[in-house]
Design an enzyme around this catalytic site. Structure first.
Site, PDB file in Angstrom:
ATOM      1  N   GLY A   1       0.806  -1.216   0.000  1.00 58.40           N
ATOM      2  CA  GLY A   1       0.000   0.000   0.000  1.00 58.40           C
ATOM      3  C   GLY A   1       0.836   1.262   0.000  1.00 58.40           C
TER       4      GLY A   1
ATOM      5  CB  VAL B   1       6.385  -4.595   2.707  1.00 56.64           C
ATOM      6  CG1 VAL B   1       7.627  -3.748   2.588  1.00 56.64           C
ATOM      7  CG2 VAL B   1       6.529  -5.602   3.828  1.00 56.64           C
ATOM      8  CE  LYS B   2       2.744  -8.543   6.222  1.00 55.74           C
ATOM      9  NZ  LYS B   2       4.083  -8.344   6.773  1.00 55.74           N
ATOM     10  CB  THR B   3      -2.518  -5.598   0.979  1.00 57.41           C
ATOM     11  OG1 THR B   3      -1.964  -6.825   0.513  1.00 57.41           O
ATOM     12  CG2 THR B   3      -3.514  -5.082  -0.055  1.00 57.41           C
TER      13      THR B   3
END
Ligand SMILES: *Cc1c(COP(=O)(O)O)cnc(C)c1O
Length: 397
Positions: A3, A185-187
């Site tokens: 994201g 680094v996650k969605t």
């Protein structure tokens, strides 16, 4: 998956609200905060999106796992079943509570193999913790069935699969507890952050207290609150929650982009008969954050991984020899390299992983390649990428 690629005006506006009031803490300071309660607002929005009664935000995904386990009463000597393929946070959270991580084989879903799980159950087992790696899920019906049969808790680590579903239900909402990470680094991201979701009122009440020094959160005088049990500080800040509020509102947009990009790449790779895609349990829908596939052999997977990089295709992982995600490189765990003394229960009960046979996991991981799906690619870039991937893989098979 990330994201952070699409950080913009919406995120800036939410953070500005917090800056304007100057209240960076999620609890208290009612008079000063101009009605801004970003963490509370995000919890309500997340619970609604995930169709659960409760959500509680914390400082990271690792904290979410720790708080979830603690909320359910997991402690010293309890055994928690986890997969050989996951992020190190799985065993970190278990060990933080003095509980014992029991590593169990994965199958072609790249998540816990239910047959292997059942074999690993002992009288000390308390929790089964599937990890929905790289955008897709474990066979949750089979695991739920085992948990019911053996009176165990099901805790879903959905940190890498937010927005995916199983039989129409959001991943994370199916087990007794579910966890998300909002790291960078996650969605969707908060910068740093995480969340526990549950329909269980008691676990929720335990979670918010445990994550804030055991505070009971009754009344509006923080200093006068009582502490029904011991806790720690796993709080999220208002700044991080503010970013997450903007990002959660964009989750459907991000998922749609991931699906489009994933589909173009998958269709291109489908022309190569030697490639088999990762298996998704019946009734499951991925969140499309990674495209995962198997090469015919370990040697070919290694060659394909190298050829992809040489053809300018970045972001493809060969987890089998990656430092973070597979048991083979977890020497600090298997040798219990700890700065201080490890709890007696852990020392006594940890299986001797140097003698363990995880060849069933090796069979799949040795052949697996996972390619990150980015949000920022143009259609042209995805198409070029697809061509380069096909070219690279065809050059080795
Ligand atoms: C990222 C991640 C975590 C931990 O999240 P942090 O917010 O980085 O602590 C846990 N489990 C999985 C599967 C993850 O990918």
């Amino acid at each position: 998956m990330p994201g952070f690629e699409l950080f913009g005006d919406k995120e800036r506006k939410q953070v500005q609200d917090v800056m304007d009031s100057g209240v960076l803490m999620r609890y208290g300071f009612d008079g000063m905060r101009n009605g801004h309660w970003k963490a509370k607002e995000l919890e309500l929005a997340l619970a609604k999106r995930m169709e659960t009664n409760h959500a509680h935000l914390v400082s990271s995904g690792t904290a979410a796992l720790t708080v979830a386990l603690a909320s359910a009463g997991v402690g010293a000597g309890d055994e928690v079943i986890m997969p050989t393929f996951t992020f190190v946070a799985s065993f970190e959270s278990i060990l933080a509570l003095g509980a014992v991580p029991i590593l169990v084989d994965i199958d072609d879903t790249l998540t816990l193999n239910p047959v292997a799980v059942e074999k690993a159950i002992t009288p000390k087992t308390k929790v089964v913790m599937p990890v929905h790696m790289c955008g897709s899920m474990a066979n949750l019906d089979a695991l739920q069935h085992l948990c019911n049969k053996h009176n165990l808790l099901l805790l879903e680590d959905a940190c890498q699969a937010i927005g995916g579903t199983y039989k129409g239900q959001p991943l994370g909402s199916i087990g007794d507890l579910g966890c998300f990470s909002f790291d960078y680094v996650k969605t969707i991201t908060c910068g740093e952050g995480g969340a526990v979701i549950t329909n269980n009122e008691i676990y929720y009440q335990n979670a918010h207290k445990y994550a804030d020094h055991g505070h009971d959160h009754i009344g509006n005088d923080r200093g006068a609150e009582s502490h029904p049990f011991l806790g720690y500080n796993f709080r999220i800040s208002e700044m991080n929650a503010a970013v997450g509020l903007a990002q959660l509102a964009r989750l459907e947009e991000f998922l749609a982009i991931q699906k489009t990009n994933y589909t173009i790449l998958r269709e291109a790779l489908s022309q190569i008969p030697e490639i088999v895609f990762r298996s998704v349990p019946e009734g499951g829908e991925e969140n499309y954050s990674f495209l995962n596939f198997f090469m015919p052999t370990e040697a070919l997977a290694q060659k394909a991984h190298k050829a992809l990089a040489e053809n300018g295709v970045d972001g493809c992982f060969y987890w089998y020899n990656n430092n973070w995600h597979y048991y083979k490189k977890w020497e600090h765990l298997t040798q219990l390299k700890s700065l201080g003394n490890v709890p007696q229960e852990v020392k006594a009960q940890m299986p001797d992983y140097s003698k363990a046979d995880f060849s069933a996991s090796d069979h799949w991981m040795g052949r697996t390649i996972s390619c990150l799906i980015k949000l920022g690619w143009t259609e042209q870039q995805v198409k070029e990428r697809a061509e380069n991937m096909v070219k690279a893989i065809k050059s080795v098979v």
